[in-house]
Design a protein around this motif. Structure first.
Motif, PDB file in Angstrom:
ATOM      1  N   LYS A  56      62.925  23.393 103.611  1.00 46.82           N
ATOM      2  CA  LYS A  56      62.043  22.380 104.199  1.00 46.82           C
ATOM      3  C   LYS A  56      60.830  22.113 103.309  1.00 46.82           C
ATOM      4  O   LYS A  56      60.412  20.972 103.142  1.00 46.82           O
ATOM      5  CB  LYS A  56      61.585  22.840 105.585  1.00 46.82           C
ATOM      6  CG  LYS A  56      60.747  21.841 106.315  1.00 46.82           C
ATOM      7  CD  LYS A  56      60.414  22.312 107.713  1.00 46.82           C
ATOM      8  CE  LYS A  56      59.643  21.262 108.472  1.00 46.82           C
ATOM      9  NZ  LYS A  56      59.368  21.673 109.853  1.00 46.82           N
ATOM     10  N   THR A  57      60.270  23.171 102.723  1.00 48.15           N
ATOM     11  CA  THR A  57      59.082  23.006 101.877  1.00 48.15           C
ATOM     12  C   THR A  57      59.409  23.055 100.383  1.00 48.15           C
ATOM     13  O   THR A  57      58.562  22.719  99.560  1.00 48.15           O
ATOM     14  CB  THR A  57      58.048  24.103 102.191  1.00 48.15           C
ATOM     15  OG1 THR A  57      58.662  25.390 102.051  1.00 48.15           O
ATOM     16  CG2 THR A  57      57.502  23.935 103.605  1.00 48.15           C
ATOM     17  N   ALA A  81      61.874  29.294 109.456  1.00 49.80           N
ATOM     18  CA  ALA A  81      61.564  28.595 108.216  1.00 49.80           C
ATOM     19  C   ALA A  81      60.382  29.199 107.465  1.00 49.80           C
ATOM     20  O   ALA A  81      59.802  28.552 106.611  1.00 49.80           O
ATOM     21  CB  ALA A  81      61.293  27.126 108.509  1.00 49.80           C
TER      22      ALA A  81
END
Length: 95
Positions: A56-57, A81
């Motif tokens: 996600k990052t 996450a």
């Protein structure tokens, strides 16, 4: 640039990572317990390639084999996450 689709690339990289982990009998990076490499997919004790840095990052590391750590399916899913280093129950030098 690869001629593989994202799905094919993911299967290839994760397959190679799994092979390497199974060969050295790698333990779960989160709980440090043995992984059942013969357990069916999604079984709590089965192998799952987790990302050290979340996709996600860090989407550019999604298929980077150096961003994978061995884990149980249950441990990876409970980690969420967060980056691997942010989990307080994990020793920093799991090695």
């Amino acid at each position: 640039m690869s001629n593989l689709s994202n799905g094919e690339l993911e299967r290839k990289v994760k397959g190679e990572f799994r092979y390497r982990c199974e060969q050295r009998k790698a333990r779960c990076a989160y709980c440090r317990q043995k992984i059942d490499y013969k357990a069916p997919r999604n079984h709590p004790e089965s192998f799952e390639a987790a990302h050290k840095l979340p996709v996600k990052t860090h989407p550019h590391l999604a298929y980077d084999i150096n961003n994978f750590i061995p884990s149980h399916s249950r441990c990876n899913r409970s980690a969420g996450a967060e980056p691997f280093e942010d989990h307080p129950w994990v020793e920093a030098n799991w090695g």
